[in-house]
Design a protein around this motif. Sequence first.
Motif, short mmCIF file in Angstrom:
data_model
loop_
_atom_site.label_atom_id
_atom_site.label_comp_id
_atom_site.label_asym_id
_atom_site.label_seq_id
_atom_site.Cartn_x
_atom_site.Cartn_y
_atom_site.Cartn_z
N GLU A 55 18.62 69.80 45.66
CA GLU A 55 18.57 68.78 46.70
C GLU A 55 19.08 69.34 48.03
O GLU A 55 18.52 69.05 49.09
CB GLU A 55 19.38 67.53 46.31
N HIS A 113 19.67 61.45 54.53
CA HIS A 113 18.54 61.85 53.69
C HIS A 113 18.85 62.10 52.22
O HIS A 113 17.93 62.35 51.46
CB HIS A 113 17.90 63.12 54.27
N SER A 114 20.12 62.10 51.81
CA SER A 114 20.40 62.49 50.42
C SER A 114 20.52 61.27 49.52
O SER A 114 20.57 60.12 49.99
CB SER A 114 21.69 63.29 50.34
N LEU A 115 20.63 61.51 48.24
CA LEU A 115 20.81 60.43 47.28
C LEU A 115 22.18 59.78 47.44
O LEU A 115 22.42 58.70 46.92
CB LEU A 115 20.59 60.92 45.85
N MET A 136 24.33 69.81 43.20
CA MET A 136 23.13 69.31 43.89
C MET A 136 22.42 70.43 44.66
O MET A 136 22.00 70.28 45.81
CB MET A 136 23.44 68.12 44.79
N THR A 190 16.52 70.00 41.06
CA THR A 190 17.09 69.21 42.15
C THR A 190 18.58 69.02 41.95
O THR A 190 19.38 69.22 42.87
CB THR A 190 16.39 67.83 42.22
N HIS A 191 18.94 68.63 40.73
CA HIS A 191 20.35 68.50 40.35
C HIS A 191 20.57 69.41 39.15
O HIS A 191 20.16 69.07 38.04
CB HIS A 191 20.69 67.04 40.02
N ALA A 214 16.42 71.35 49.63
CA ALA A 214 15.38 70.45 50.16
C ALA A 214 15.84 69.76 51.44
O ALA A 214 15.07 69.60 52.39
CB ALA A 214 15.00 69.43 49.09
N LEU A 215 17.10 69.33 51.48
CA LEU A 215 17.64 68.69 52.69
C LEU A 215 17.61 69.65 53.86
O LEU A 215 17.20 69.30 54.97
CB LEU A 215 19.11 68.27 52.47
N THR A 274 12.13 61.03 37.96
CA THR A 274 12.10 60.27 39.20
C THR A 274 10.74 60.37 39.87
O THR A 274 10.18 59.36 40.30
CB THR A 274 13.18 60.81 40.15
#
Lengths: 301, 301
Positions: free
Chosen positions: A173, B181-183, A170, A151-152, A176-177, A20
């Motif tokens: 992620e 903010h997430s996917l 996740m 991230t995942h 990071a969030l 990505t």
Amino acid sequence: MMVNAPIAIRPAFIAIDWGTTNRRAYAIAADGAVMDMMRDDKGVLAVPREAFAGEVAAIRARLGDVPILCAGMVGSTRGWVEVPYRMCPAGLDALVEGLVWVEPGRTAIVPGLSFTAGDSSDVMRGEEVQLLGAVAAGLAPADAVLCQPGTHCKWAKVRGGVVADFRTAMTGEMFALLKAHSLLGDFLTGTVIDGPAFRDGLALAQDDRLLSSLFGERAGVVLGRRDASETAARVSGLLIGADVREQDLVAGEEVHILADAALGILYAAAVTAAGGTPVLIDSHIAFSAGITAIWKAIDGR
Amino acid sequence: MMVNAPIAIRPAFIAIDWGTTNRRAYAIAADGAVMDMMRDDKGVLAVPREAFAGEVAAIRARLGDVPILCAGMVGSTRGWVEVPYRMCPAGLDALVEGLVWVEPGRTAIVPGLSFTAGDSSDVMRGEEVQLLGAVAAGLAPADAVLCQPGTHCKWAKVRGGVVADFRTAMTGEMFALLKAHSLLGDFLTGTVIDGPAFRDGLALAQDDRLLSSLFGERAGVVLGRRDASETAARVSGLLIGADVREQDLVAGEEVHILADAALGILYAAAVTAAGGTPVLIDSHIAFSAGITAIWKAIDGR
């Protein structure tokens, strides 16, 4: 009259692990040896659909004018061409069957994998080459649990050399969030290493109360009972600990971890804390082994 | 000569529930009856420290020139004056003792509560007035479990009429983070009601795999196995279900829920699914009862 000239050794093919936000391109010899490598941040989000052909031409100009195999998000709806997922159980032969040639005879994209069971669903793109490559290269046995942090974070069960099922957490992620946008964010700037604060986070994960443990990290700082500099390591331990806990490892179970060193060490500590036995594997070797096995399967056709 | 003139009934005091992003001010009579109310979005984040005095003057101009009791984040480091937390166990008398007069005899701020046990820490500001008000008003018994859903969901145990301990889950903040903010964010735009999708989310929470269940919601849509319009309700059910699950309710245990109707109904469904017995309480009545009890304790002094 003959002169000694430098011998230009051309790779057999180029493999691109096209994610990505980043991509890695490897020039690989017929025997699977990696001859050259480049890495940059031209992930699929940075490349408009019409620009992919130019991008692979530029990579050929740099690494060699040979066929290219791409894996990863390049085969997603946001990538070059959407390549259908192959359903688990799936081995390297399924990846070969599912190859989509975006430039006939020149450039192909490896499919991702999907897994469904009852009500639950999961998908991966890119990790399947590493997973099956690890087994093909003998880095993991044909029956194994493999973990790919990030991230995942992917957790795959390989049975008889094929991916039988997998699950994605996740975890990265979520960290990071929390760091970028939550009320804990100001406290999550520290570096995370496998030290006492990270271990405390792993222990806290055993309480199985992620939503309240996260709030408690902030409260501990507000009340002056914790040093904010420890929060990043504690929260990382809490999240990675929760991730590993969700996998219900059997005591002593080997977990083959495919990751860079920093993250691999954190997951190894979490697996150990959960009663498992971590085995660290080089994910770059696993990727090149997997993509070379796919290359060999099509090269003879 | 006498004429009939309108009788101006002045409130006994004004109570302000001053939160991070909103505030509510109530004009309250000596008997505790709410005579008038105003609400706006001038939470503490919207008010610079030097502007609080002007803000309460404006509220007095509108609701009456009487003493004011404030509760909530107005007493935090980002508020008017930082008011020290009172440590649990704590009842209304502790809140009265901890009052800080920012304008002597005119305006006071109610302290929040802290709770520590071993390694864990928690704090609240504003919810304590509701909790103790619910008990003071007889809306909940003196020994009860109370739940205040929201950005940070509070779960309090009241014993003998005092808050014995509490725990905060960042359930609402987590949903907001994922949405913004997430996917998963693109899929979280739907309205959440207590329907089949929300109930499916509650059931999924029983798997105790929050980090992977969240990813699975996206994968289900990507694979065409789920309608994206259901994702918001499913993820809400998953998070609220995880929140309630973290509380280890005893079968049949009553949970007194202080919330607006929409969120209260969702938590009631989750409590029922976890084997508890939900009791919905009006949080505005609880707040005015709690703040009136504090007012009465100081009015006679």
